[in-house]
Scaffold this active site. Structure first.
Site: not given
Length: 126
Positions: A90, A115, A86-88
Site C-alpha cells: 500500500g 497484493f 496496487y503494490c505489495q
C-alpha cells in the site's frame, strides 16, 4: 542546544508524515478486496511494483507501471477513467496516487492491504 534542534527535526518529520497521511486519505479511496473486484474491470488497473515483483504474480488484467517509471509514463493513463492502483502493501500505491493527483487525476482507488492480501486470480510470467 543540539537537543532542541533534534526535537524540532523530529516534530517537523511527524508533521510532514501526518500531512501526507491525511492528504492521501482525502484524494485516494481505499477499497476492500470485494469493492476493488467490483470496479477494477471498468477502470485502469495499475500495478506500481517493480517488474520482477509483477512477473512473480499479479492481478489478472493489471498493467505494470512501476512507481519509479510513473512520471515518465503518464501518457499511458487516461484522466477520464478511474485508476485502480496496487503494490505489495500500500505504500507505493499511496505515493503513486499523490503523484497522479498533482497531475490532474481524480478518480483514484487503492487495494487495501496491497497484493499480499489479494486472494483472487493471479497471473505469473514463466
Amino acid at each position: 542546544m543540539e537537543l532542541w534542534i533534534l526535537i524540532a527535526a523530529v516534530v517537523i518529520l511527524i508533521a510532514i508524515g501526518l500531512y501526507r497521511f491525511f492528504k492521501a486519505r482525502k484524494i485516494l479511496n481505499t477499497l476492500s478486496e470485494e469493492e476493488f473486484r467490483e470496479g477494477y474491470r471498468k477502470a485502469q488497473l495499475i500495478d506500481v511494483r517493480e517488474p520482477k515483483e509483477y512477473d512473480g504474480g499479479h492481478i489478472l488484467g493489471a498493467r505494470n507501471i512501476p512507481l519509479s517509471q510513473l512520471r515518465n509514463r503518464l501518457a499511458e493513463l487516461r484522466k477520464d477513467k478511474p485508476v485502480y492502483l496496487y503494490c505489495q502493501s500500500g505504500a507505493r500505491s499511496t505515493r503513486a496516487a499523490m503523484m497522479l493527483h498533482k497531475k490532474g487525476y481524480n478518480n483514484l482507488y487503492m487495494l487495501e492491504g496491497g497484493f499480499k492480501k489479494w486472494t483472487g486470480k493471479i497471473k505469473t510470467k514463466n
